[in-house]
Structure formats: structure tokens, C-alpha cells
Design an enzyme around this catalytic site. Structure first.
Site, PDB file in Angstrom:
ATOM      1  N   GLU A  17       0.792  -1.143  -0.176  1.00 41.55           N
ATOM      2  CA  GLU A  17       0.004  -0.016  -0.086  1.00 41.55           C
ATOM      3  C   GLU A  17       0.819   1.377  -0.018  1.00 41.55           C
ATOM      4  OE1 GLU A  17      -0.275  -2.842   1.836  1.00 41.55           O
ATOM      5  OE2 GLU A  17      -2.603  -3.037   2.292  1.00 41.55           O
ATOM      6  N   LEU A  18       1.852   1.289   0.812  1.00 42.09           N
ATOM      7  CA  LEU A  18       2.851   2.323   0.827  1.00 42.09           C
ATOM      8  C   LEU A  18       3.497   2.673  -0.489  1.00 42.09           C
ATOM      9  CD1 LEU A  18       3.756   4.717   2.452  1.00 42.09           C
ATOM     10  CD2 LEU A  18       5.871   3.125   3.233  1.00 42.09           C
ATOM     11  N   GLU A 492      17.966  -9.662 -23.963  1.00 37.76           N
ATOM     12  CA  GLU A 492      17.054 -10.251 -22.600  1.00 37.76           C
ATOM     13  C   GLU A 492      15.724  -9.839 -22.550  1.00 37.76           C
ATOM     14  OE1 GLU A 492      19.441  -9.260 -18.927  1.00 37.76           O
ATOM     15  OE2 GLU A 492      21.314  -9.417 -20.376  1.00 37.76           O
ATOM     16  N   GLU A 613      28.700  -7.482  -2.766  1.00 42.04           N
ATOM     17  CA  GLU A 613      27.783  -7.360  -1.645  1.00 42.04           C
ATOM     18  C   GLU A 613      27.766  -8.370  -0.464  1.00 42.04           C
ATOM     19  OE1 GLU A 613      24.220  -5.626  -4.666  1.00 42.04           O
ATOM     20  OE2 GLU A 613      23.897  -7.191  -2.946  1.00 42.04           O
ATOM     21  N   HIS A 649      30.637  -9.153 -15.471  1.00 40.60           N
ATOM     22  CA  HIS A 649      30.392  -7.778 -15.113  1.00 40.60           C
ATOM     23  C   HIS A 649      29.765  -7.546 -13.824  1.00 40.60           C
ATOM     24  CE1 HIS A 649      28.065  -4.069 -15.663  1.00 40.60           C
ATOM     25  NE2 HIS A 649      27.025  -4.486 -15.074  1.00 40.60           N
ATOM     26  N   CYS A 651      28.692  -3.860 -11.187  1.00 34.92           N
ATOM     27  CA  CYS A 651      28.511  -2.576 -11.375  1.00 34.92           C
ATOM     28  C   CYS A 651      28.429  -1.763  -9.809  1.00 34.92           C
ATOM     29  CB  CYS A 651      27.207  -2.180 -11.960  1.00 34.92           C
ATOM     30  SG  CYS A 651      25.995  -3.482 -11.766  1.00 34.92           S
ATOM     31  N   GLU A 673      31.175  -0.720 -14.030  1.00 37.72           N
ATOM     32  CA  GLU A 673      30.917   0.782 -13.874  1.00 37.72           C
ATOM     33  C   GLU A 673      32.007   1.716 -13.515  1.00 37.72           C
ATOM     34  OE1 GLU A 673      29.502   4.243 -11.689  1.00 37.72           O
ATOM     35  OE2 GLU A 673      30.443   2.687 -10.701  1.00 37.72           O
ATOM     36  N   HIS A 702      22.034   5.454 -15.830  1.00 37.87           N
ATOM     37  CA  HIS A 702      20.846   5.477 -14.734  1.00 37.87           C
ATOM     38  C   HIS A 702      20.367   7.073 -15.183  1.00 37.87           C
ATOM     39  CE1 HIS A 702      22.285   2.055 -12.631  1.00 37.87           C
ATOM     40  NE2 HIS A 702      21.325   1.777 -12.132  1.00 37.87           N
ATOM     41  N   CYS A 734      26.339  -0.366 -17.681  1.00 38.77           N
ATOM     42  CA  CYS A 734      25.242  -1.517 -16.997  1.00 38.77           C
ATOM     43  C   CYS A 734      24.414  -1.911 -18.292  1.00 38.77           C
ATOM     44  CB  CYS A 734      24.600  -1.150 -16.021  1.00 38.77           C
ATOM     45  SG  CYS A 734      23.823  -2.583 -14.879  1.00 38.77           S
TER      46      CYS A 734
HETATM   47  N1  GLN Z   1      22.966  -8.365 -17.962  1.00 40.25           N
HETATM   48  C1  GLN Z   1      22.359  -7.612 -17.134  1.00 40.25           C
HETATM   49  C2  GLN Z   1      21.437  -6.713 -18.003  1.00 40.25           C
HETATM   50  O1  GLN Z   1      22.089  -6.202 -18.790  1.00 40.25           O
HETATM   51  C3  GLN Z   1      23.313  -6.905 -16.204  1.00 40.25           C
HETATM   52  C4  GLN Z   1      22.492  -6.319 -15.078  1.00 40.25           C
HETATM   53  C5  GLN Z   1      23.302  -5.836 -13.748  1.00 40.25           C
HETATM   54  O2  GLN Z   1      24.399  -5.845 -13.828  1.00 40.25           O
HETATM   55  N2  GLN Z   1      22.604  -5.400 -12.854  1.00 40.25           N
HETATM   56  O3  GLN Z   1      20.745  -6.245 -17.547  1.00 40.25           O
HETATM   57 ZN    ZN Z   2      25.511  -3.824 -14.098  1.00 39.53          ZN
END
Ligand code: GLN
Ligand code: ZN
Length: 773
Positions: A17-18, A492, A613, A649, A651, A673, A702, A734
Site C-alpha cells: 500500500e505504501l 534479454e 555485496e 560484469h 557495477c 561501472e 541511470h 550496465c
Molecule cells: N546483463 C544484465 C543486464 O544487462 C546485467 C544487469 C546488472 O548488472 N545488474 O541487464
Molecule cells: Zn550492471
């Protein structure tokens, strides 16, 4: 009396809801009053729900419209200069959280930085602190929400992020300056809030100091006693609960129990402080809160075992000096299992979401208080559920276990070192220097999303959906050829999410209908549940890669998500080490890699954006994690021939302190990145003399801003100052799935133009200077 207590409840609401209310507000479809009304309803519903579950100490001020760290920064008046002209209130809070776009007369302002809340997937807004920072009371939210609950007849325990953690979580603006030094200046605001809470009639206040479970605690420890002396003074007759979570206190343990606080909460799920060492430290007038129910995962607790630990504590302290609690705030688990009608009953019987966890907490408290016989039936039910999980053939595959046990060191290494592979790859897939590529996804347009929804709801047949996706792949390939990209991707389009897509194609994963957890602001994620041994039912991506490759003479890059990222972004089983689950996933990805190679795909990317992470909170635990995580990637990637090029990859992370592990992945090419920091992040690669190939992102995906070829060329020149031309790839930061084609097209045209221009310069230089190798 042994009380059941809670540290924090999810904010979003069972139906998000929020989220919906926030997004209505941001898009001007509702006003602040509407938003506040929804927030009030949620808070009231959550307090009542906890009351009904038998929770004696119910938290308040755990709610936030966006983020509790932001709320705390606002409460103490930490407003960065660029937002000071805005009037205090939700609009300014959202401006700090989301930034302000530059528009006509209005001057833009960048949002606060966002970063992970300890090792969770929740992100908080990072307060900015300079040496000259002043503090003033900027909001009375904790008092207001306490009174709001009181008005409903519920006495709550307000939660405050503690002063030490607030300062340690901030970003220091200024050289050689440790924000913790500002505590004497900050304290008066906390004292004022405590005085007001006490005057409002709060019997308890909860002060969270999660930083005490990290290495940063050494910076806070010397200040801790004077800080809490003053807080206790201001609290008057109100009692203080000091809450720590996400790990053990280790060296900080004795200090914490010496503080003038009436209760201390410890995370006994993740913490490694042995109970027999903790118990003697508890002062005679202190209460110990035992975090026995996992607030970070969705499995049913082992009630008998938890009760055993609680009884041990009760023996020494007495039952009335004990509280039973979740290990941490329940912010990190979904709200309610009840609505999950899509899960099969067996699996569902193994799980507990926030609501069910509160029931568990209550039960344990009742068990301590009234003895095991008081909760006999519940204990028996719980034991049966745990047994069903332990004995279920669904959780174990003999084949996977045998295969994992048989993994040899050779399986973790490519046949030859990188230089030999590089030659073979050049031969198989000739490419210009500075080859161009993208990170995998192309825009997930409304059209693509609608098609997926139509397929999922049964409106479209599988062949209709398939034809639709194929048409998108054809477009994407043709378009990349036209623009002149060197290594193509299929786009994708078939993937909803980079982890969910693989989870749906693997055995051992389950999906919830409504198992949302907050990631940041209004953003929620619905992590898959890994409940059993992981196996691949069959090829997961091969048909798409093969189809795309059949359309073009240029190389198409196969696209996979790596084992560590799949692990990190799921709810993981707790009946075996994470390492084992990760390696099982790695074996499944390894099979996919081999299948891709056999299908004629010569370039394969395995994304690991979540590698960093996964780092443990304490530095001493890093090496062990990095070893198994890197080996998982190697297990997934190493089975291919020399001439098959493996990319990875990553980021949005710092690379400096894990660069050796990144190199140890031994990917032939890594894309990272770097554009937001203007290639600064590349420094780590240069210093380390990173041996393989690197694609430092040359534009920030982004941002909707389209870069010019000149801007990209400048960045490439910076990269060439530290990397050799043979090492350098040209790609965005990315994946492009969140962008629109109108932004992606000119950006990639500029990217190709920049790469060509730099190539020409380099080739011109080598022709005119034949003596230089
Ligand atoms: N291959 C993924 C994409 O292009 C990589 C996404 C990511 O690094 N978070 O969406
Ligand atoms: Zn990425």
C-alpha cells in the site's frame, strides 16, 4: 515475566500500500494528506497486528515514508546546503531522497547517495557530514508517532537510530575528519528528543546501534560511555533498550553491558557471542533481549532449540529479566505468509514471514514463562514441520551432492592461462582494438512488459509470446549491426529479472506471490526462495543465444547471471552453508556455459554484480568468503575451451579492496561501472596491473542524458592512460533495460563513433611510428 518484543515491522503493507501511495503522490495523482492518511492506516494496522500476536513491547517510529536514516538525519537537522532553501516537510525529505531535476527557474540538486544497510539488500540514504556540521531539532517524528499510537490505546516503544551509528553511517565531507568526533555537538538534539518522549509518557525507548557489530565499532567505543551517560540522564524515568543486530559484539561486549541502559538486545541468530560469556556480563538490574527468531530469512524457527537457549538464560537471570525477540527488525522479510496460496502446502509449512515470526516470538516467551507444557501443541507442530523439511526428498538430490563432492581443483581452472587463451580467442573471434559491446539487456518497453503479462495470464499462447520475443531479437540484432557494434547481445527481452529468470528454470527454487521486501524508497524486490538442491532442468538460455547468433555473422554474447549473484539476491536455505548452495548453482551455470559453447556461442558473459555485496561485515571473515565466492565463479566458467571468451560484469561498487579477488575470477574480460566517477574507479585496476581485458563503462545508464562522442572519447583517453589499447573494451556502465530506445539509440551511436575515432588515432600513431611495438 518474560516479554515478547519486536524491533521493527515492515513498512510497505501486505499489498504494498505504501509503495502505491508514494508513487501516486510523486506523480501528482494525490496530495500529502492522502499519503499521510495511508501511512497512518498502515501504522495503526501494524501496531494492532503486533498487539494481537501477543507482543508486549511494540516499536514505533520504525515506520518511514522513505528511509529511517534519512528521517534521523532530518530529525537532527543534517540538511545539506543544497536543500536548505526548501521548507521542512515531506517535499524536502523526498527531494533529499530522490534529487531535484533542473527545470527552468528551478535549480537542480543531486539526491543523497544511497548505499546498502549493512549486509542486507535494504538501501539507506547516506547523511553528509562536514567538520562544521551543526545540529538542531528538525522534526519530532518519534514523539508524534508515539502519541499517535497512544491515541489508539497502544503504548509503544519509540525506536531511534543511535547517535554513534548515525555518525558512523554518514559520509565524511572533508579530509582527515572522522564524523564520530562530532558526538558532543550532536547529543543535545538526542537529549531533547528523549526528554520529550519521556514527557509524553514513553516507558521505554529503543536506541539502535548496529555499528557495534562491525569493525567500525572501535571508532565509537571510546565515546560510547559518555554518550549513554548523557542519554540516560535525559531519559529520566524512561528506560533505554540498546539494540544491536546483524552480528556479534565481540570486543565491544563488555563495554555494552557496562552502559547505563536498562536492556540490551543481541542478535543470537547471526551473532557469535556465546551465551555463557554474555550472561555473566548482564548487570543485576538489566534485562537481556534474546534475538532468537531470524529476522533476515523466511524459515520457521526451531522453537525447541530457541526455547532451550532461552531457558538457559532464564536459569541464570530469572525469567523476568528476559525478553524474546526477532534477531533484528522484520523489515527484511515479507509481511504475511497467509496469502501465499500458490505455494504448495508442504513448502509453505516450512516458512514464516513477519507475522508468523511474531507468533514464534510470542510462543517462545510463553514457553519460558509457563514451561514447555504451556506450548506443547505448538512445539509438536513446529517439530513436525522441521522434520518434514529435514526429511523431504525435495531438498536433496544425491546426484548433485555426489557431483559437488567430486569437484577437483582442475574443475576450477581454465585449461591455459590468459595469454594463451587470448591468442586463441583472437583467432576464433577477430575483433578490432577497442571492441564495442553492451552489457546485455535492451529496453524493457511497455510493449515487452505487456506481452509478458499477456503470456502469464494465459491470454497469449506460448507460441505467440515466443514469436513476439523473436521479433524483438531480430530488431535488436539488425539495429546493433547497423550501428556497428562489434559483439552483439540478444537483448534479454524474455527476462523479467536477472535472478528470477534463472530461478524459474532451476530445480530447488520457489516463488512467492507477494513476498515483497523493501529495497529502497518505494522499490521492493521479491527474492526467490532456495529450498532445495539446485539442478538445471535443461538449457535455460541456449535457444535465445543460438537464435540471435543465427541472424548475424558478428559474434553474439551469451548472457548468464552468476552463482554468487543468484545466491545473494535470494532467500537462501539455512540448513547448509551458503557456500554449498552457491556451488550447486555454479554447477548448473557451468552446464549452461558448456551448452552455449557447444551451440556455437564464442563469447559468454556471467554477471556478478552482487559479488562485493556478499562481503561479511567483519574484515576477518572476508578472505574465507572471497575464496569460495571466487571459486564458485571459476567453477561456473572454467569448463570452456581456450578460444571461448568469458566475460563478467560488475557495477556500482568499490573495487580497490577486492581487486585481487576480481583478478582471481580469471574472466577474459570484465566490464565495470566507472563513468560516474569519471574513470576514477579504474585506478584500482591500473595500480594492480590488472592482467586481462577491461570494459570500463563510458556512460551512466541511470541517467537519461545522452552522452556526446567527445565526452566518451575523453573517458576512453583517460582509460588509455592506465590500460593498454589491447586491454580496452568500450561499453556502457550496465544493462539498458531501464532506458528508452530514444535514449539508447543516440547513446550507442555516440559510443561507436567515439571508439572508431580513438581507434583511428591509435592506428594512425602506430603507422607513423613503426618503431613502437
Ligand atoms: N546483463 C544484465 C543486464 O544487462 C546485467 C544487469 C546488472 O548488472 N545488474 O541487464
Ligand atoms: Zn550492471
Amino acid at each position: 515475566m518474560t516479554a515478547a518484543m519486536n524491533l521493527g515491522f515492515p513498512r510497505m503493507g501486505g499489498q504494498r500500500e505504501l509503495k502505491k501511495a508514494l508513487e501516486r503522490f510523486w506523480s501528482n495523482r494525490s496530495d500529502a494528506d492522502n499519503l499521510e492518511a495511508v501511512a497512518r492506516q498502515l501504522r495503526a494496522a501494524h501496531w494492532r497486528l503486533q498487539q494481537a500476536a501477543g507482543i508486549a513491547h511494540i516499536p514505533s517510529n520504525d515506520f518511514s515514508l522513505y528511509d529511517h536514516v534519512l528521517d534521523t538525519a532530518v530529525m537532527v537537522g543534517m540538511i545539506p546546503e543544497r536543500f536548505k532553501h526548501l521548507p521542512a516537510g515531506v517535499e524536502r525529505d523526498f527531494a533529499m531522497a530522490r534529487g531535484v531535476a533542473h527545470e527552468g527557474e528551478r535549480i537542480g540538486a543531486a539526491a543523497l547517495e544511497m548505499t546498502k544497510w549493512f549486509d542486507t539488500n535494504y538501501h539507506y540514504l547516506v547523511p553528509e557530514i562536514g567538520p562544521g556540521q551543526g545540529f538542531t531539532l528538525g522534526s519530532t517524528k518519534p514523539v508524534d508517532e508515539f502519541l499517535e499510537a497512544k491515541g489508539l490505546g497502544i503504548t509503544t516503544r519509540p525506536v531511534l537510530l543511535g547517535p554513534a551509528s548515525l555518525l558512523l553511517l554518514g559520509k565524511a565531507k572533508g579530509e582527515n575528519f572522522d564524523p564520530i568526533a562530532l558526538w558532543p555537538r550532536l547529543l543535545p538534539v538526542y537529549e531533547e528528543i528523549l526528554r520529550r518522549l519521556s514527557a509524553a509518557g514513553a516507558p521505554w525507548v529503543q536506541i539502535d546501534e548496529p555499528c557495534l557489530v562491525t569493525d567500525a565499532s572501535v571508532r565509537a567505543l571510546p565515546a560510547l560511555e559518555p554518550i549513554f551517560e548523557r542519554l540516560a540522564g535525559a531519559a529520566g524515568s524512561m528506560n533505554i533498550l540498546l539494540a544491536t543486530y546483524f552480528g556479534g559484539l565481540a570486543d565491544a561486549l563488555p563495554t555494552v553491558f557496562r552502559l547505563p541502559v536498562k536492556a540490551v538486545h543481541l542478535d543470537l541468530v547471526r551473532g557469535s557471542d556465546p551465551l555463557h560469556e554474555v550472561l555473566p556480563l548482564v548487570q543485576p538490574d538489566q534485562v537481556l533481549s534474546l534475538g532468537l527468531v531470524d529476522g533476515r530469512n523466511i524459515w520457521k524457527a526451531d522453537l525447541t532449540q530457541a526455547l532451550g537457549r532461552a531457558e538457559k538464560a532464564a536459569d541464570l537471570l530469572g525469567a523476568d529479566r528476559l525478553w524474546i525477540a526477532p534477531s533484528c527488525s522484520l523489515l527484511h522479510v515479507p509481511v504475511d505468509l497467509e496469502g501465499e496460496t500458490g505455494l504448495d502446502p508442504e513448502l509453505k509449512n516450512w516458512l514464516a514471514f513477519a507475522r508468523q515470526k511474531l507468533d514464534e516470538v510470542s510462543l517462545i516467551a510463553r514457553g519460558v514463562e509457563g514451561g514447555r507444557s504451556a506450548i506443547e501443541e505448538a512445539l509438536a507442530e513446529n517439530e513436525a514441520a522441521l522434520r518434514s523439511r529435514r526429511d523431504s526428498p525435495r531438498t536433496r538430490s544425491l546426484e548433485v551432492r555426489r557431483r559437488l563432492a567430486a569437484v577437483t581443483p582442475e574443475a576450477l581452472a581454465r585449461a591455459h592461462p590468459y595469454p594463451a587463451r587470448k591468442a586463441a580467442q583472437r583467432h576464433r573471434t577477430p575483433l578490432p582494438i577497442l571492441p564495442t559491446t553492451t552489457i546485455g539487456s535492451f529496453p524493457q518497453t511497455d510493449e515487452v512488459r505487456k506481452a509478458r503479462a499477456s503470456f502469464r495470464s494465459g491470454k497469449w499462447r506460448a507460441d505467440e509470446y515466443d514469436a513476439f520475443l523473436k521479433a524483438r531479437v531480430v530488431e535488436a540484432i539488425r539495429w546493433q549491426e547497423e550501428v556497428g557494434i562489434d559483439v552483439l547481445v540478444h537483448g534479454e527481452f524474455e527476462r523479467n529479472d536477472m535472478v528470477e529468470y534463472f530461478g524459474e528454470n532451476l530445480e530447488g527454487f520457489a516463488f512467492t506471490a507477494n513476498g515483497w521486501v523493501q529495497s529502497y524508497g518505494s522499490r521492493c524486490v521479491k527474492p526467490p526462495v532456495i529450498f532445495g538442491d539446485v539442478t538445471r532442468r535443461g538449457p535455460m538460455t541456449v535457444a535465445w543465444a543460438e537464435y540471435a547468433q543465427s541472424l548475424t555473422a558478428r559474434p553474439v554474447k551469451g548472457m548468464l547471471t552468476g552463482p554468487v549473484t543468484i545466491l545473494q539476491w535470494s532467500f537462501v536455505r539455512d540448513d547448509q552453508p551458503r557456500r554449498e548452495t552457491c556451488w550447486q548453482i555454479a554447477l548448473a551455470i557451468r552446464d549452461e556455459v558448456v551448452d552455449l559453447e557447444q551451440a556455437g556461442i564464442g563469447v559468454i558473459q556471467i554477471d556478478e554484480p552482487a559479488l562485493r555485496e556478499g562481503l561479511p561485515l567483519r574484515h576477518k571473515d572476508w578472505a574465507d568468503y572471497l575464496q569460495w565466492a571466487v571459486d564458485a565463479f571459476r567453477l561456473a566458467s572454467a569448463a570452456v575451451r581456450d578460444e571461448t571468451q568469458i566475460h563478467t560484469h560488475m557495477c556500482y561498487c568499490e573495487f580497490n579492496d577486492i581487486i585481487a579477488s576480481i583478478a582471481a575470477l580469471d574472466a577474459d574480460v570484465i566490464s565495470i561501472e566507472t563513468s560516474r566517477s569519471q574513470m576514477e574507479l579504474l585506478g584500482a585496476f591500473a595500480e594492480f596491473r590488472y592482467p586481462n581485458e577491461v570494459g570500463p563503462g563510458v556512460y551512466d545508464i541511470h541517467s537519461p542524458r545522452v552522452p556526446s562522442p567527445q565526452q566518451i572519447e575523453q573517458l576512453l583517453d583517460r582509460a588509455l592512460a592506465v590500460l593498454s589499447p589491447e586491454q580496452l573494451w568500450v561499453n556502457p556502465d550496465c544493462g539498458l533495460k531501464t532506458r528508452r530506445w530514444e535514449e539508447v539509440k543516440p547513446a550507442l551511436v555516440a559510443l561507436v563513433a567515439a571508439a572508431r575515432s580513438v581507434r583511428q588515432r591509435l592506428e594512425g600513431a602506430s603507422v607513423s611510428a613503426p618503431g613502437i611495438p
